[in-house]
Design an enzyme around this catalytic site. Structure first.
Site, PDB file in Angstrom:
ATOM      1  N   PHE A  75       0.860  -1.187   0.000  1.00 42.17           N
ATOM      2  CA  PHE A  75       0.000   0.000   0.000  1.00 42.17           C
ATOM      3  C   PHE A  75       0.891   1.230   0.000  1.00 42.17           C
ATOM      4  O   PHE A  75       2.106   1.128   0.242  1.00 42.17           O
ATOM      5  CB  PHE A  75      -0.879  -0.023   1.259  1.00 42.17           C
ATOM      6  N   GLN A  97      -8.710  14.170   3.867  1.00 39.21           N
ATOM      7  CA  GLN A  97      -7.997  13.399   2.855  1.00 39.21           C
ATOM      8  C   GLN A  97      -8.787  13.320   1.554  1.00 39.21           C
ATOM      9  O   GLN A  97      -9.948  12.924   1.544  1.00 39.21           O
ATOM     10  CB  GLN A  97      -7.734  11.980   3.352  1.00 39.21           C
ATOM     11  N   HIS A 114      -8.859  11.194  -1.624  1.00 36.99           N
ATOM     12  CA  HIS A 114      -8.314   9.942  -2.127  1.00 36.99           C
ATOM     13  C   HIS A 114      -7.975  10.131  -3.597  1.00 36.99           C
ATOM     14  O   HIS A 114      -8.795  10.645  -4.360  1.00 36.99           O
ATOM     15  CB  HIS A 114      -9.339   8.810  -1.957  1.00 36.99           C
ATOM     16  N   LEU A 137     -15.068   4.943  -4.714  1.00 39.73           N
ATOM     17  CA  LEU A 137     -13.679   4.633  -4.389  1.00 39.73           C
ATOM     18  C   LEU A 137     -13.118   3.485  -5.242  1.00 39.73           C
ATOM     19  O   LEU A 137     -13.759   2.457  -5.428  1.00 39.73           O
ATOM     20  CB  LEU A 137     -13.612   4.235  -2.912  1.00 39.73           C
ATOM     21  N   GLU A 156      -6.642   1.865  -3.096  1.00 35.67           N
ATOM     22  CA  GLU A 156      -5.205   1.993  -3.286  1.00 35.67           C
ATOM     23  C   GLU A 156      -4.589   0.620  -3.569  1.00 35.67           C
ATOM     24  O   GLU A 156      -3.522   0.514  -4.176  1.00 35.67           O
ATOM     25  CB  GLU A 156      -4.623   2.581  -2.000  1.00 35.67           C
ATOM     26  N   ARG A 209      -0.967   9.377   0.004  1.00 37.57           N
ATOM     27  CA  ARG A 209      -2.158   9.821  -0.720  1.00 37.57           C
ATOM     28  C   ARG A 209      -2.157  11.312  -1.033  1.00 37.57           C
ATOM     29  O   ARG A 209      -2.584  11.716  -2.111  1.00 37.57           O
ATOM     30  CB  ARG A 209      -3.406   9.474   0.085  1.00 37.57           C
ATOM     31  N   HIS A 224     -12.431  11.861   1.002  1.00 41.93           N
ATOM     32  CA  HIS A 224     -12.477  10.468   1.441  1.00 41.93           C
ATOM     33  C   HIS A 224     -12.530  10.306   2.952  1.00 41.93           C
ATOM     34  O   HIS A 224     -13.221   9.433   3.460  1.00 41.93           O
ATOM     35  CB  HIS A 224     -11.224   9.769   0.894  1.00 41.93           C
ATOM     36  N   ARG A 279      -3.459  10.586   6.401  1.00 41.84           N
ATOM     37  CA  ARG A 279      -3.556   9.195   6.824  1.00 41.84           C
ATOM     38  C   ARG A 279      -2.990   8.253   5.761  1.00 41.84           C
ATOM     39  O   ARG A 279      -3.183   8.478   4.570  1.00 41.84           O
ATOM     40  CB  ARG A 279      -5.027   8.835   7.068  1.00 41.84           C
TER      41      ARG A 279
END
Lengths: 233, 587
Positions: free
Chosen positions: B119, B240, B242, B252, B255, B286, B353, B398
């Site tokens: 990730f 955040q 995304h 979404l 990731e 991100r 997000h 995050r």
């Protein structure tokens, strides 16, 4: 775009009725889902009631009967639907208001399937091992979102909702019977070995046909029956 | 009319991962626990989490919780509290093994261990090679976790108030929180739920932005309840975006798609992330990837007719990997775009997000507020966990896979602290009627009839203001205008009306009360963003382009009263290891 929507408010209506709605063409955009349209219709009349949340088919809130078939409003493209689009609450479930049904019995039958992993062996400090092949057996079972489309499409469930667990709950039962980590297979089968709980399934397969996640409760029920048979010999 | 009153040891508001993990811990310890949720528990937004949960299990590549901690501190742009981050990363393997024991159907490796994927922002050896730390159940990890937690709660006989909407906290003059006033959505009847402890686990407020990956129910209810109870919100400017929401729609795309080897391309077919993050490339943090996409589009290298998005290419992964590891996003892409990622790339653009900010807590989940010289004084009886809270493990940005971890670790930690609290606090405190009456008045306010603006257009306007005035790139001028418009909206919302006044399952009333909550969260976000004159993590100021540790290595605190800002220091001291001092952040 024309809609015909089932309306019932227990506080003011003695009986349900169908109400016509029109969504102006200027509001219809390409790629729009049925839920998008419903949200716009709710702006015309804020008393129009339905459940919704995630908007992409994973929370399972907005199951309803759409042109005669159960489905999720958020993942049905408007352009694929014949107009007037006829929306009703799930058949066979008590209506609370408009498209909102009382799902208590559905959840009750889910709990009856005891949908939790049982493993009373001493817990290892790390994960219990499971081969990828054994894990593959859960594919097509664990993804259920409890939307209720299947059970609400099942004539056996309509007739015996109190005694027949219905496809959604039986799919859960199968999910734990198939899980190699679960140690209660015998008890699970014993509890299901009943003329109603399992055997009211007559293989009509409406459940499989309507499942918005492409799951196959019918096959899962067949697999439980096979396990039953094996157990009896 | 007598008001229905119920009493419990512990009350949890919200039935997502944080709420259910806490509930399970409490039920297993035989506390009397109730969970209030406005949606049936498995419909909570945890269900939509895709990629996975981070834990240094080292099933695929060597790993250590300390590397995980380093990555999280760096990912947070050094704004995360290092004691909480150490605690979370150390606890991660244990909570993941627990999940496995609860029945979560994790994907498996050949030897039967839990599958882990790469990730963004993850490394081995404190910033060197890419790590594989994210434990996954295909790309449906949130669903697998939420359902398993709910199932275990059924087994433990947790008491659920399904489809009840929490209006406000009950708080007495001494500052103790005594439970909530809620209403049963089905009957419309209000109810007082008294509890010795109340845990807010209501998730984020992603609906303050027009394009977002969030459920319609993510309206920041708990955050707004805290604000109204006089608790400031922490670091709300850090929202955040995304990188890979479906362009124009917001759904979404995990990731994990890049973790499995997918990459981003612009209209030239160029893998542009190589320019922005030479080492991590598409698996940079991100905030970095989102900004890169926004810059590509702004500089005219966007794709499509309007050149307004970039493409996520998965074709080279092959049908097998896509169907086995990413079946859910293939489904979403086909449903919403008619694009099968096996055959064509997916149009993507950054999308709101996650709320890094929230209700300030310590690492026991206790809500903490500044009192005189103490920056973090616990509010007795009040806890928060998950996205609603700010503990703060995510700081200014995050890492993917850390939100599922956050909800599990701190849901569990809060429950453990609640059990201790219950040992010392055996009796319910007397109910505070004034506080109950205030909450009931908020409910009754929507019975008002007559002329007034409707709720939905106001909500739409609010989300548009936030998108236009507080998006990926921010300036004082644009935000100031946004604040002015929000003030105006706040007054208009005060005068709004609904036309449906039925009691039975009145969703119009629920949406109206959600709008009030969105309003408070939006104001907290933009006022905090305007206050922070630097660029850090997800907060990018075009008028203050650099990070400024001298002035701004501190947490923001927004209070509803006069929209006032206050600040408190970052907890840079971990529990046992040495602190990671701020460094330049390169990927």
């Amino acid at each position: 775009m024309e809609f015909s929507i089932y309306r019932f408010n227990p506080e003011t209506d003695s009986a349900p009725y169908m109400q016509d709605f029109t969504l102006g063409d200027d509001l219809v955009e390409p790629g729009m889902m049925l839920l998008d349209a419903l949200l716009l219709l709710k702006e015309q009349d804020d008393s129009l009631s339905f459940r919704r949340s995630c908007q992409h088919g994973v929370c399972g809130s907005d199951g309803m009967n759409i042109n005669g078939t159960n489905g999720l409003a958020c993942i049905l493209p408007l352009k694929d639907l014949k107009t007037p689009i006829v929306l009703r609450p799930f058949p066979g479930m008590p209506v609370i208001r408009d498209l909102i049904v009382d799902m208590d019995n559905f959840y009750h039958q889910y709990r009856e399937a005891e949908p939790w992993l049982v493993n009373d062996s001493p817990e290892p400090e790390v994960e219990r091992l499971q081969s990828p092949e054994d894990r593959d057996k859960l594919d097509g079972l664990y993804e259920c979102i409890l939307c209720g489309c299947c059970s609400a499409a099942c004539p056996s469930y309509w007739w015996n909702p109190d005694r027949f667990l219905g496809p959604a709950a039986l799919l859960q039962a199968a999910r734990f019977i198939q899980d190699t980590r679960d140690e209660a297979t015998e008890e699970r089968l014993e509890r299901l070995d009943d003329a109603y709980r399992l055997y009211r399934c007559h293989g009509i397969m409406n459940c499989t046909q309507v499942c918005p996640k492409g799951l196959n409760p019918s096959k899962a029920i067949g697999d439980i029956r096979k396990a039953m048979l094996k157990r009896s010999i | 009319m007598t008001l229905t009153t119920r009493k419990f040891d512990a009350l949890i508001v919200g039935a997502g991962g944080a709420g259910l993990r806490a509930a399970l811990q409490l039920s297993n310890a035989e506390a009397r626990v109730a969970v209030v949720s406005k949606v049936f528990p498995t419909r909570s937004h945890t269900v939509a989490a895709q990629g996975g949960v981070n834990a240094a299990l080292a099933n695929v590549l060597p790993d250590s919780w300390h590397w995980h901690m380093f990555d999280t501190v760096k990912g947070s742009d050094y704004l995360g509290d290092q004691d909480a981050i150490e605690y979370m990363c150390r606890a991660a393997p244990k909570v993941v093994y627990e999940l496995e024991h609860f029945g979560v159907p994790f994907s498996r490796l050949e030897e039967g261990n839990i599958y882990q994927r790469a990730f963004g922002g993850q490394s081995q050896h404190f910033g060197k090679e890419q790590a594989a730390r994210t434990c996954a159940a295909a790309d449906r990890t949130g669903h697998a976790i939420l359902h398993s937690l709910y199932q275990q709660n059924l087994r433990a006989q947790t008491h659920f108030f399904d489809e009840y909407f929490a209006i406000d906290l009950i708080k007495d003059e001494t500052g103790h929180v005594l439970g909530v006033v809620a209403f049963d959505i089905l009957s419309g009847e209000p109810i007082v739920i008294e509890a010795k402890t109340t845990l807010i686990a209501t998730g984020g407020a992603g609906q303050i932005f027009r394009t977002n990956t969030n459920a319609l129910s993510n309206t920041g209810d708990g955050m707004a309840m805290a604000l109204r109870a006089g608790v400031p919100l922490e670091d709300m400017e850090f929202v955040q975006f995304h990188p890979t929401g479906i362009a124009g729609r917001g759904m979404l795309i995990t990731e994990g798609a890049r973790g499995e080897g997918g990459f981003l391309i612009n209209d030239q077919g160029e893998r542009f992330m190589e320019r922005y993050a030479p080492n991590a490339k598409d698996l940079a943090s991100r905030d970095v990837v989102s900004r890169a996409i926004a810059i590509e589009v702004r500089e005219g290298r966007g794709c499509g007719r309007n050149k307004d998005h970039t493409l996520l290419d998965l074709r080279h992964l092959g049908a097998d990997t896509i169907m086995k590891k990413l079946p859910g996003i293939r489904e979403v892409s086909m449903t919403f775009l008619g694009v099968d990622p096996i055959e064509a790339p997916i149009p993507v653009f950054p999308t709101c997000h996650y709320s890094m900010g929230g209700i300030p807590t310590n690492r026991d989940g206790q809500v903490v507020v500044p009192v005189k010289d103490t920056p973090e004084d616990p509010v007795p009886g009040l806890y928060a966990a998950g996205e609603a809270a700010c503990v703060s493990v995510h700081g200014a940005n995050r890492l993917g896979g850390n939100s599922l971890l956050d909800i599990l670790v701190f849901g569990r930690a809060a429950a453990n602290h609640i059990l201790d609290f219950l040992k010392d606090n055996r009796q319910h405190r007397p109910l505070h009627q004034e506080s109950v009456d205030q909450a009931l008045a908020r409910l009754a306010r929507w019975d008002r009839k007559g002329e007034g603006e409707a709720v939905e257009p106001l909500r739409r306007e609010l989300r548009k203001v936030m998108e236009d005035h507080c998006g990926v790139f921010r300036t004082a001028e644009v935000m100031q205008e946004g604040v002015t418009r929000l003030h105006e909206l706040r007054e208009r919302i005060d005068n709004a009306v609904i036309r449906d006044h039925s009691r039975t399952f009145n969703t119009a009333r629920v949406e109206a009360m959600e709008l009030e909550n969105l309003m408070d969260c939006a104001m907290a976000t933009i006022v905090s963003a305007l206050g922070r004159e630097e660029s850090r993590g997800a907060h990018s100021r075009m008028d203050f382009t650099d990070r400024d540790d001298e002035r701004w290595l501190r947490h923001s605190l927004y209070s509803l009263q006069d929209d006032a800002m206050d600040y408190k220091p970052v907890r840079t001291q971990p529990v046992t290891v040495e602190s990671f001092p701020p460094k330049e952040r390169v990927y």
